[in-house]
Design a protein around this motif. Structure first.
Motif, short mmCIF file in Angstrom:
data_model
loop_
_atom_site.label_atom_id
_atom_site.label_comp_id
_atom_site.label_asym_id
_atom_site.label_seq_id
_atom_site.Cartn_x
_atom_site.Cartn_y
_atom_site.Cartn_z
N ALA A 1 0.80 -1.23 0.09
CA ALA A 1 0.06 0.10 -0.14
C ALA A 1 0.95 1.27 0.00
CB ALA A 1 -1.00 -0.02 1.22
N VAL A 2 2.15 1.10 0.78
CA VAL A 2 2.96 2.46 0.78
C VAL A 2 3.65 2.59 -0.41
CG1 VAL A 2 5.01 3.33 1.72
CG2 VAL A 2 3.13 2.27 3.43
N LEU A 3 3.85 1.41 -1.12
CA LEU A 3 4.37 1.67 -2.53
C LEU A 3 3.69 2.13 -3.67
CD1 LEU A 3 7.11 -1.58 -2.74
CD2 LEU A 3 7.66 0.92 -2.24
N GLU A 4 2.35 1.79 -3.41
CA GLU A 4 1.22 2.31 -4.49
C GLU A 4 1.04 3.49 -4.31
OE1 GLU A 4 -0.41 0.89 -6.78
OE2 GLU A 4 0.36 -0.84 -6.86
N VAL A 5 1.15 4.21 -2.91
CA VAL A 5 0.77 5.45 -2.69
C VAL A 5 1.82 6.52 -3.19
CG1 VAL A 5 0.50 7.23 -0.82
CG2 VAL A 5 -0.74 5.07 -0.77
N ARG A 6 3.03 5.91 -2.95
CA ARG A 6 4.22 6.60 -3.57
C ARG A 6 4.29 6.57 -5.17
NH1 ARG A 6 9.75 4.31 -4.59
NH2 ARG A 6 11.24 6.12 -4.93
N LEU A 7 3.98 5.40 -5.66
CA LEU A 7 3.75 5.70 -7.25
C LEU A 7 2.66 6.73 -7.53
CD1 LEU A 7 3.94 1.92 -8.36
CD2 LEU A 7 5.45 3.82 -8.93
N ALA A 8 1.59 6.79 -6.62
CA ALA A 8 0.37 7.60 -7.27
C ALA A 8 0.74 9.10 -7.16
CB ALA A 8 -0.98 7.49 -6.08
N LEU A 9 2.05 9.32 -6.32
CA LEU A 9 2.58 10.72 -6.09
C LEU A 9 3.24 11.32 -7.64
CD1 LEU A 9 4.11 10.65 -2.68
CD2 LEU A 9 1.96 11.69 -3.50
N SER A 10 3.24 10.20 -8.53
CA SER A 10 3.78 10.81 -9.76
C SER A 10 2.64 11.78 -10.62
CB SER A 10 4.04 9.56 -10.67
OG SER A 10 2.73 8.81 -11.11
N GLY A 11 1.34 11.55 -10.22
CA GLY A 11 0.35 12.55 -10.57
C GLY A 11 -0.37 11.96 -11.79
N HIS A 12 -0.11 10.73 -12.00
CA HIS A 12 -1.29 10.09 -13.27
C HIS A 12 -2.35 9.59 -12.46
CE1 HIS A 12 2.96 9.62 -15.05
NE2 HIS A 12 2.12 10.10 -16.15
N VAL A 13 -3.50 9.41 -13.28
CA VAL A 13 -4.84 9.11 -12.63
C VAL A 13 -4.82 7.55 -12.31
CG1 VAL A 13 -7.35 9.15 -13.05
CG2 VAL A 13 -5.86 11.26 -13.59
N PHE A 14 -4.25 6.85 -13.23
CA PHE A 14 -4.31 5.43 -13.18
C PHE A 14 -3.69 5.03 -12.18
CE2 PHE A 14 -2.35 1.42 -14.44
CZ PHE A 14 -3.47 0.68 -14.43
N ASP A 15 -2.47 5.73 -11.59
CA ASP A 15 -1.63 5.16 -10.53
C ASP A 15 -2.48 5.58 -9.35
OD1 ASP A 15 0.39 4.27 -12.00
OD2 ASP A 15 1.53 6.04 -11.97
N ALA A 16 -3.21 6.76 -9.11
CA ALA A 16 -4.02 7.15 -7.99
C ALA A 16 -5.09 6.11 -7.99
CB ALA A 16 -4.72 8.67 -8.26
N VAL A 17 -5.63 5.71 -8.89
CA VAL A 17 -6.80 4.65 -8.80
C VAL A 17 -6.33 3.32 -8.17
CG1 VAL A 17 -8.40 3.16 -9.99
CG2 VAL A 17 -8.26 5.69 -10.43
N LEU A 18 -5.00 2.98 -8.72
CA LEU A 18 -4.58 1.96 -8.32
C LEU A 18 -4.21 1.82 -6.83
CD1 LEU A 18 -2.10 0.38 -11.15
CD2 LEU A 18 -4.52 -0.23 -10.43
#
Length: 99
Positions: A27-44
């Motif tokens: 979950a922490v790694l997913e949130v870290r990836l979501a900080l890149s700003g892509h909507v797809f990463d934020a949904v994941l």
């Protein structure tokens, strides 16, 4: 051979702690990836956090040793479903081309 009933609950408790720790790391790694700003990463990341929270809520009492000796009927299926879901999230990242 005599069975020591004191060791099995401790091993089970430690296994649940490892499971929750692994889910927390994902979950922490997913949130870290979501900080890149892509909507797809934020949904994941949202899906991963929901899976992590569900697993945490269901299994926290067992992992800390304050829960019932026998798990609820839906504890194992929910944890397995969350694990499969997190694995599928990893597959989605690989297929998308993880940066």
């Amino acid at each position: 051979m005599t069975r020591d009933p004191g060791l099995q609950p401790e091993r089970t408790r430690l296994a649940w702690r490892r499971t929750l720790l692994a889910f927390t790391a994902v979950a922490v790694l997913e949130v870290r990836l979501a900080l890149s700003g892509h909507v797809f990463d934020a949904v994941l990341a949202g899906i991963a956090v929901v899976g992590w929270l569900g697993t945490l809520l269901v299994n926290w009492r067992r992992a800390t040793g304050v829960g019932p000796r026998r798990p609820e009927r839906w504890s194992f299926p929910l944890t397995a479903l969350a694990a499969v879901g997190l694995a599928l999230l990893g597959v989605l990242h690989v297929l998308r081309g993880l940066r």
